[in-house]
Every structure is written in structure tokens, then in C-alpha cells.
Motif scaffolding. Structure first.
Motif, PDB file in Angstrom:
ATOM      1  N   ASP A   1       0.868  -1.172   0.000  1.00 26.22           N
ATOM      2  CA  ASP A   1       0.000   0.000   0.000  1.00 26.22           C
ATOM      3  C   ASP A   1       0.904   1.221   0.000  1.00 26.22           C
ATOM      4  OD1 ASP A   1      -2.118   1.733   0.086  1.00 26.22           O
ATOM      5  OD2 ASP A   1      -2.572   1.440   2.208  1.00 26.22           O
ATOM      6  N   GLY A   2       1.090   1.815  -1.176  1.00 26.83           N
ATOM      7  CA  GLY A   2       2.056   2.904  -1.285  1.00 26.83           C
ATOM      8  C   GLY A   2       3.454   2.364  -1.051  1.00 26.83           C
ATOM      9  N   ASP A   3       4.151   2.926  -0.059  1.00 26.61           N
ATOM     10  CA  ASP A   3       5.502   2.456   0.245  1.00 26.61           C
ATOM     11  C   ASP A   3       5.501   1.463   1.411  1.00 26.61           C
ATOM     12  OD1 ASP A   3       4.886   4.153   2.316  1.00 26.61           O
ATOM     13  OD2 ASP A   3       6.667   5.423   2.115  1.00 26.61           O
ATOM     14  N   PHE A   4       4.319   1.047   1.854  1.00 23.11           N
ATOM     15  CA  PHE A   4       4.205   0.087   2.955  1.00 23.11           C
ATOM     16  C   PHE A   4       4.125  -1.319   2.394  1.00 23.11           C
ATOM     17  CE2 PHE A   4       1.446  -2.322   5.976  1.00 23.11           C
ATOM     18  CZ  PHE A   4       2.371  -2.400   7.019  1.00 23.11           C
ATOM     19  N   LEU A   5       5.078  -2.159   2.784  1.00 25.40           N
ATOM     20  CA  LEU A   5       5.155  -3.533   2.308  1.00 25.40           C
ATOM     21  C   LEU A   5       5.157  -4.479   3.505  1.00 25.40           C
ATOM     22  CD1 LEU A   5       8.001  -2.860  -0.242  1.00 25.40           C
ATOM     23  CD2 LEU A   5       5.733  -3.624  -0.901  1.00 25.40           C
ATOM     24  N   ILE A   6       4.350  -5.550   3.420  1.00 21.60           N
ATOM     25  CA  ILE A   6       4.317  -6.518   4.518  1.00 21.60           C
ATOM     26  C   ILE A   6       3.740  -7.831   4.000  1.00 21.60           C
ATOM     27  CG2 ILE A   6       1.994  -6.034   5.436  1.00 21.60           C
ATOM     28  CD1 ILE A   6       3.374  -6.080   8.262  1.00 21.60           C
ATOM     29  N   SER A   7       3.975  -8.899   4.749  1.00 25.79           N
ATOM     30  CA  SER A   7       3.389 -10.191   4.400  1.00 25.79           C
ATOM     31  C   SER A   7       2.691 -10.766   5.628  1.00 25.79           C
ATOM     32  CB  SER A   7       4.470 -11.168   3.904  1.00 25.79           C
ATOM     33  OG  SER A   7       5.423 -11.408   4.934  1.00 25.79           O
ATOM     34  N   ASP A   8       2.065 -11.935   5.444  1.00 24.34           N
ATOM     35  CA  ASP A   8       1.298 -12.665   6.456  1.00 24.34           C
ATOM     36  C   ASP A   8      -0.137 -12.146   6.514  1.00 24.34           C
ATOM     37  OD1 ASP A   8       1.279 -14.634   8.856  1.00 24.34           O
ATOM     38  OD2 ASP A   8       0.329 -12.817   9.615  1.00 24.34           O
ATOM     39  N   SER A   9      -1.069 -13.086   6.350  1.00 21.57           N
ATOM     40  CA  SER A   9      -2.481 -12.706   6.265  1.00 21.57           C
ATOM     41  C   SER A   9      -2.965 -11.982   7.508  1.00 21.57           C
ATOM     42  CB  SER A   9      -3.346 -13.942   5.995  1.00 21.57           C
ATOM     43  OG  SER A   9      -3.243 -14.887   7.043  1.00 21.57           O
ATOM     44  N   THR A  10      -2.545 -12.436   8.684  1.00 17.67           N
ATOM     45  CA  THR A  10      -3.005 -11.792   9.920  1.00 17.67           C
ATOM     46  C   THR A  10      -2.468 -10.377  10.033  1.00 17.67           C
ATOM     47  OG1 THR A  10      -3.208 -13.918  11.054  1.00 17.67           O
ATOM     48  CG2 THR A  10      -3.031 -11.959  12.432  1.00 17.67           C
ATOM     49  N   ALA A  11      -1.209 -10.178   9.661  1.00 17.84           N
ATOM     50  CA  ALA A  11      -0.620  -8.836   9.702  1.00 17.84           C
ATOM     51  C   ALA A  11      -1.337  -7.915   8.708  1.00 17.84           C
ATOM     52  CB  ALA A  11       0.864  -8.905   9.385  1.00 17.84           C
ATOM     53  N   ILE A  12      -1.598  -8.421   7.515  1.00 19.45           N
ATOM     54  CA  ILE A  12      -2.283  -7.615   6.494  1.00 19.45           C
ATOM     55  C   ILE A  12      -3.694  -7.266   6.953  1.00 19.45           C
ATOM     56  CG2 ILE A  12      -3.148  -7.593   4.121  1.00 19.45           C
ATOM     57  CD1 ILE A  12      -0.812  -9.607   3.499  1.00 19.45           C
ATOM     58  N   ILE A  13      -4.412  -8.244   7.478  1.00 18.89           N
ATOM     59  CA  ILE A  13      -5.776  -8.005   7.948  1.00 18.89           C
ATOM     60  C   ILE A  13      -5.790  -7.011   9.101  1.00 18.89           C
ATOM     61  CG2 ILE A  13      -7.636  -9.135   9.257  1.00 18.89           C
ATOM     62  CD1 ILE A  13      -7.354 -11.480   7.249  1.00 18.89           C
ATOM     63  N   THR A  14      -4.818  -7.087   9.978  1.00 17.57           N
ATOM     64  CA  THR A  14      -4.717  -6.115  11.068  1.00 17.57           C
ATOM     65  C   THR A  14      -4.567  -4.699  10.520  1.00 17.57           C
ATOM     66  OG1 THR A  14      -3.722  -7.755  12.551  1.00 17.57           O
ATOM     67  CG2 THR A  14      -3.377  -5.436  13.098  1.00 17.57           C
ATOM     68  N   TYR A  15      -3.751  -4.551   9.499  1.00 19.14           N
ATOM     69  CA  TYR A  15      -3.567  -3.251   8.854  1.00 19.14           C
ATOM     70  C   TYR A  15      -4.868  -2.779   8.211  1.00 19.14           C
ATOM     71  CZ  TYR A  15      -1.864   0.206   5.462  1.00 19.14           C
ATOM     72  OH  TYR A  15      -1.683   1.352   4.715  1.00 19.14           O
TER      73      TYR A  15
END
Length: 212
Positions: free
Chosen positions: A54-68
Motif C-alpha cells: 500500500d504505497g511504500d508500505f510492504l508486509i506479508s502474512d495474512s493476519t498482519a495484512i488483515i490487522t492493517y
């Protein structure tokens, strides 16, 4: 906003359904163990699906993404705020992500992924054994805990339902579906959740992809 991965993965499907139910605009880009764009490797340095940008924000893992996603768009509320309901939702997410998905991985990988995507025979005996011994125990538990409302938490659709049903969908793509005779409550529950447009659209696409 980009989600990287294949929705045949229960974790990617969970993330995509959650984002869709939230009404978020995103693009799904294919990526995984067999490759993907450079941004996927940046988001998921170990190559695990899903990845997210999302823009310059990069991450993995479904739980982490859903939290975001839940933090940037709290409504509609899919993760209860009441303490006990929230805890139960997180438990069911863990149940789906680890216990159900572990069984489903043995079945789906050996019957579908290995022969169709890697071009080598899977361990069909391992898949058959998981379906025979592990799968019924998961449904025995689900049959016992399902409320009369047909939703796992707060008598409404939540992340708990997304997380539990997603790996069951993956298994159904590998000829391992809930038997309505042995587990009628679970069969009705899965069917109801899968009728939601966010699930139904993905399931249709996944079946078409496997049939191609």
C-alpha cells in the motif's frame, strides 16, 4: 493497494475476502513460490503468500495484512471489540490458519499443487490419510461449537467465519468436502458462508482455473 498471491491459498483467500467485505479497492497480483514481481519479494522476503503493498508500505502474512486493513478501515466491523468475542475470533482465526490449514495442506498439495503446478505426483496416501483421520476430527469440533445462528461469533459474520471456511474451501477443491450426512451443521454453515459474493466469486474463478 496490492495483494500478492493465489486465492487457492487459504491465507490469500482469507485476505482477499476480508478486503472485499470491507469494501476496499485493491489489485490481486499472482505471486508465490514460483515467482512474482520484485515488490512481492520485498513484501515477503521468504516468498510466503500473501504479500501486500500500500504505497511504500510492504508486509506479508495474512493476519498482519488483515490487522492493517482493519485499522485503516474499521467499518464494517469484522473483528469484534467486546473482549470475549474478540478473543474467540482470534482463536478461530488461529484454528483456521494452523489446525485446519495443516490438514488441508496435506490434501490440496498432494492432490492438486504437486501434480498440476509442479508436474510431479503427490503423496496420495498422505492426502487420503489426512482426509480419513484428521478431517473428521476438525468437523466434529466445528459441529459442536457452531451456534444456532450459523455464525461462530456474536451471531453475525466476522473474521472467524472467513478464517475457518477459507481452508475448507481449499480442501473442497481437492475433492474433500464436508459430508452433510455426518456433519449437517457444518455442511450448512460452510454452504452459507460460501454463498456470500466475496467467497462465491473466488470459488468460481478457482474452479475454472483448475479445470483449464
Amino acid at each position: 493497494m496490492i495483494i500478492y498471491g493465489s486465492t487457492m491459498s487459504p491465507y490469500v483467500r482469507k485476505t482477499v475476502v476480508f478486503a472485499t467485505e470491507k469494501g476496499l479497492d485493491f489489485e490481486l497480483v499472482m505471486a508465490g513460490a514460483q515467482g512474482g514481481p520484485p515488490e512481492f519479494k520485498e513484501a515477503s522476503p521468504f516468498g510466503k503468500m500473501p504479500g501486500f503493498k500500500d504505497g511504500d508500505f510492504l508486509i506479508s502474512d495474512s493476519t498482519a495484512i488483515i490487522t492493517y486493513l482493519d485499522t485503516i478501515k474499521p467499518e464494517p466491523n469484522l473483528i469484534p471489540t467486546e473482549a470475549k468475542a474478540r478473543a474467540r475470533t482470534i482463536w478461530y482465526e488461529e484454528f483456521g490458519d494452523t489446525i485446519v490449514a495443516a490438514c488441508g495442506g496435506k490434501i490440496f498439495f498432494n492432490r492438486v499443487v504437486s501434480p498440476k503446478f509442479f508436474g510431479r505426483p503427490g503423496d496420495l496416501a498422505a492426502a487420503d490419510e489426512a482426509q480419513k483421520t484428521e478431517f473428521p476430527k476438525l468437523l466434529d469440533y466445528l459441529e459442536k461449537v457452531l451456534p444456532a445462528s450459523g455464525y461462530l461469533v456474536e451471531d453475525r459474520f466476522t473474521l472467524a467465519d472467513i478464517a475457518v471456511v477459507s481452508p475448507l474451501v481449499t480442501m473442497s477443491l481437492a475433492d474433500c468436502s464436508v459430508d452433510g450426512g455426518a456433519h449437517p451443521r457444518s455442511a450448512a454453515y460452510v454452504a452459507k458462508i460460501c454463498e456470500r459474493p466475496a467467497f462465491a466469486k473466488l470459488i468460481a474463478q478457482e474452479k475454472a482455473q483448475l479445470a483449464a
